[in-house]
Design an enzyme around this catalytic site. Structure first.
Site, PDB file in Angstrom:
ATOM      1  N   ASP A 134       0.830  -1.188   0.000  1.00  0.00           N
ATOM      2  CA  ASP A 134       0.000   0.000   0.000  1.00  0.00           C
ATOM      3  C   ASP A 134       0.866   1.240   0.000  1.00  0.00           C
ATOM      4  O   ASP A 134       2.025   1.218   0.364  1.00  0.00           O
ATOM      5  CB  ASP A 134      -1.097  -0.114   1.045  1.00  0.00           C
ATOM      6  CG  ASP A 134      -1.003   0.629   2.328  1.00  0.00           C
ATOM      7  OD1 ASP A 134      -0.098   1.436   2.509  1.00  0.00           O
ATOM      8  OD2 ASP A 134      -1.886   0.430   3.157  1.00  0.00           O
ATOM      9  N   ILE A 135       0.278   2.306  -0.500  1.00  0.00           N
ATOM     10  CA  ILE A 135       0.993   3.570  -0.663  1.00  0.00           C
ATOM     11  C   ILE A 135       1.067   4.253   0.688  1.00  0.00           C
ATOM     12  O   ILE A 135       0.052   4.459   1.359  1.00  0.00           O
ATOM     13  CB  ILE A 135       0.276   4.471  -1.686  1.00  0.00           C
ATOM     14  CG1 ILE A 135       0.195   3.751  -3.039  1.00  0.00           C
ATOM     15  CG2 ILE A 135       0.986   5.814  -1.822  1.00  0.00           C
ATOM     16  CD1 ILE A 135      -0.728   4.415  -4.042  1.00  0.00           C
ATOM     17  N   GLU A 154      -6.054   1.785  -1.275  1.00  0.00           N
ATOM     18  CA  GLU A 154      -4.775   1.911  -1.971  1.00  0.00           C
ATOM     19  C   GLU A 154      -3.913   0.671  -1.758  1.00  0.00           C
ATOM     20  O   GLU A 154      -2.700   0.712  -1.912  1.00  0.00           O
ATOM     21  CB  GLU A 154      -4.043   3.187  -1.546  1.00  0.00           C
ATOM     22  CG  GLU A 154      -3.389   3.153  -0.195  1.00  0.00           C
ATOM     23  CD  GLU A 154      -4.308   3.394   0.994  1.00  0.00           C
ATOM     24  OE1 GLU A 154      -3.803   3.422   2.114  1.00  0.00           O
ATOM     25  OE2 GLU A 154      -5.540   3.529   0.823  1.00  0.00           O
TER      26      GLU A 154
END
Length: 147
Positions: free
Chosen positions: A17-18, A60
């Protein structure tokens, strides 16, 4: 009914994930967030080996499925991708350039027993959580052995 499967070769699964994605949305807007998500996916498709499968897991978060890939190789793949993301310039909807990082949780399953999808996801999600809690922008590997 739980989904179970038997996999005789190693099976590596990564969740990434970002890092600080909410801040990107809050600072540059949701259109920029969507654009960056599309750029991340394009980069993953371009960079990761063709034999891997990538999909959006939620928000995300993305999942990379690596059948037949041992933990050492899967770690190298994830670490190289993490570095590639950190070196890449991403663009907001208004054209601004930003840099970002990702955190990756990784597990490799070895065994010849039935396991559930939930067991795999729980293990890789724990690894992702550890990556986030220990500073982000890193890959954490959790080996999954069923005897």
């Amino acid at each position: 009914m739980e989904w179970c499967f038997l996999y005789k070769e190693p099976l590596s699964i990564a969740l990434f994930d970002i890092d600080y994605f909410k801040k990107i949305n809050d600072t540059y807007g949701h259109l920029s967030g969507d654009k960056i998500l599309m750029e991340i996916v394009s980069l993953a498709i371009e960079f990761l080996p063709n034999r891997l499968t990538i999909g959006r897991y939620g928000g995300e978060e993305f999942c990379i499925i690596m059948p037949g890939i041992e933990e050492n190789e899967s770690f190298k793949i994830c670490e190289a991708f993490r570095k590639k993301v950190a070196e890449t310039e991403f663009h907001t909807f208004s054209g601004e350039t930003i840099n970002l990082s990702i955190s990756i949780g990784l597990t490799t399953f070895y065994g010849n027993k039935l396991i559930t999808i939930d067991e795999l996801i729980q293990k890789v999600d724990t690894a992702l959580y550890k990556a986030k809690q220990t500073g982000r922008n890193r890959v954490i590997l959790e080996t999954f052995i069923v005897k």
